[in-house]
Design an enzyme around this catalytic site. Structure first.
Site, PDB file in Angstrom:
ATOM      1  N   SER A 114       1.167  60.404-157.930  1.00 29.56           N
ATOM      2  CA  SER A 114       1.769  60.900-156.691  1.00 29.56           C
ATOM      3  C   SER A 114       3.287  60.795-156.841  1.00 29.56           C
ATOM      4  O   SER A 114       3.784  60.088-157.726  1.00 29.56           O
ATOM      5  CB  SER A 114       1.301  60.060-155.499  1.00 29.56           C
ATOM      6  N   ASP A 169       0.216  64.746-158.495  1.00 31.59           N
ATOM      7  CA  ASP A 169      -0.691  64.814-157.345  1.00 31.59           C
ATOM      8  C   ASP A 169       0.107  65.146-156.073  1.00 31.59           C
ATOM      9  O   ASP A 169       1.114  64.483-155.783  1.00 31.59           O
ATOM     10  CB  ASP A 169      -1.378  63.442-157.214  1.00 31.59           C
ATOM     11  N   GLY A 196      -8.019  57.909-148.393  1.00 26.13           N
ATOM     12  CA  GLY A 196      -8.227  56.540-147.902  1.00 26.13           C
ATOM     13  C   GLY A 196      -9.672  56.343-147.458  1.00 26.13           C
ATOM     14  O   GLY A 196     -10.543  57.160-147.763  1.00 26.13           O
ATOM     15  N   THR A 228      -7.725  55.313-153.720  1.00 25.47           N
ATOM     16  CA  THR A 228      -7.872  54.083-152.931  1.00 25.47           C
ATOM     17  C   THR A 228      -8.921  53.126-153.505  1.00 25.47           C
ATOM     18  O   THR A 228      -8.732  51.906-153.516  1.00 25.47           O
ATOM     19  CB  THR A 228      -8.250  54.445-151.475  1.00 25.47           C
TER      20      THR A 228
END
Ligand code: 13P
Length: 287
Positions: free
Chosen positions: A49, A84, A178, A232
């Site tokens: 990310s 990402d 998440g 996550t």
């Protein structure tokens, strides 16, 4: 050597399995994921990310670390290094840094602007031999500051973006980054089937892989999902194993405070969940 994700995902569509994208945060994450892929003869995508890239001091550092580690660990399975949820600027930074794949997330723009920017970046990526993912309909929840409302993608918009020559497409179908809330309605398979009917064999990407039940994962794969993103869940496994180590007082005995010992259980935790996901996605022995 890094490879683009195009070929591995086309093979996944043909073979009815999915390749995992596991997001990395540091050296331990990268080593755990690469080793697990090699041990299981599985292709793999390392996701970065923009926040994680910044944390690791920049995309150039990430690219240098991943390339060097592939060499020093003797990794021979196909590995793609993928941005990402990239911004327009972030995509250019990763092209320059030597990534092998980018995602341009223009899902929050009006469709015309998403099309315009995606078109430009498809040309840039393909000129460099890189693969490119685009997004239609937003993924719910929050990941590293990227917040999405969780809209279901419009199949016609998916077709418009697919026709721009992207190599794989992320379409929101009720998936969330998440943990999933108790009252989550599940994936929208009708929407997925409608998208698949319009885009044919273009690999689809399922974001928010953490906590999606196995039967839904399998059904999604049967409807054309060939890349599944997990972030996550690796963090949770790392956290749980690290917590146990400290709660058992292992950091207080002998040289238990040595970071290489302190981080070892979390490292093993990441390896365990990555292997579990590779088994579920069907990518083992597909390298
Ligand atoms: P999770 O954090 O829910 O696994 O989602 C990961 C993801 O979609 C990365 O883009």
């Amino acid at each position: 050597m890094l490879v683009s994700a195009t070929e591995m995902l086309q093979k996944a569509v043909e073979g009815h399995y999915a390749v995992g994208q596991f997001n990395i945060n540091n050296l331990e994450w990268t080593k755990a994921i690469l080793q697990t892929a090699q041990e299981n003869n599985s292709p793999v995508i390392l996701g970065v990310s923009e926040g994680a890239g910044k944390y690791m001091t920049g995309f150039t550092t990430v690219s240098a670390m991943v390339n060097a580690m592939i060499d020093s660990l003797g990794i021979t399975v196909p590995v793609a290094l993928h941005l990402d949820h990239g911004t327009y600027e972030g995509c250019y930074k990763c092209v320059k840094a030597g990534f092998s794949s980018i995602m341009f997330d223009g899902s929050h723009f009006p469709i015309e602007e998403n099309i315009e920017k995606t078109t430009e970046l498809v040309h840039v990526a393909h000129n460099m031999g890189m693969s490119i993912e685009a997004e239609v309909g937003s993924i719910g929840g929050e990941e590293d500051g990227v917040v999405g409302a969780g809209e279901i993608a419009d199949p016609n918009e998916c077709k418009m973006i697919a026709d721009l020559g992207v190599d794989f497409l992320a379409a929101g179908i009720g998936n969330i980054h998440g943990k999933y809330p108790e009252n989550w309605k599940g994936l929208d398979f009708e929407a997925l089937a409608a998208i698949k009917a319009l885009i044919g064999d273009l690999p689809l990407v399922l974001h928010g892989g953490t906590g999606i039940p196995a039967d839904m994962i399998k059904k999604a794969i049967s409807l054309g999902v060939a890349k599944i993103n997990v972030n996550t869940e690796c963090q949770l496994y790392f956290q749980e194993a690290t917590r146990k180590y400290i709660e058992e007082g292992k950091d207080l005995t002998g040289k238990g405070f040595d970071p290489r010992k302190l981080l070892q259980p979390g490292f093993e935790g990441i390896k365990a969940i990555v292997k579990e996901k590779m088994e579920l996605f069907g990518s083992i022995d597909k390298a």
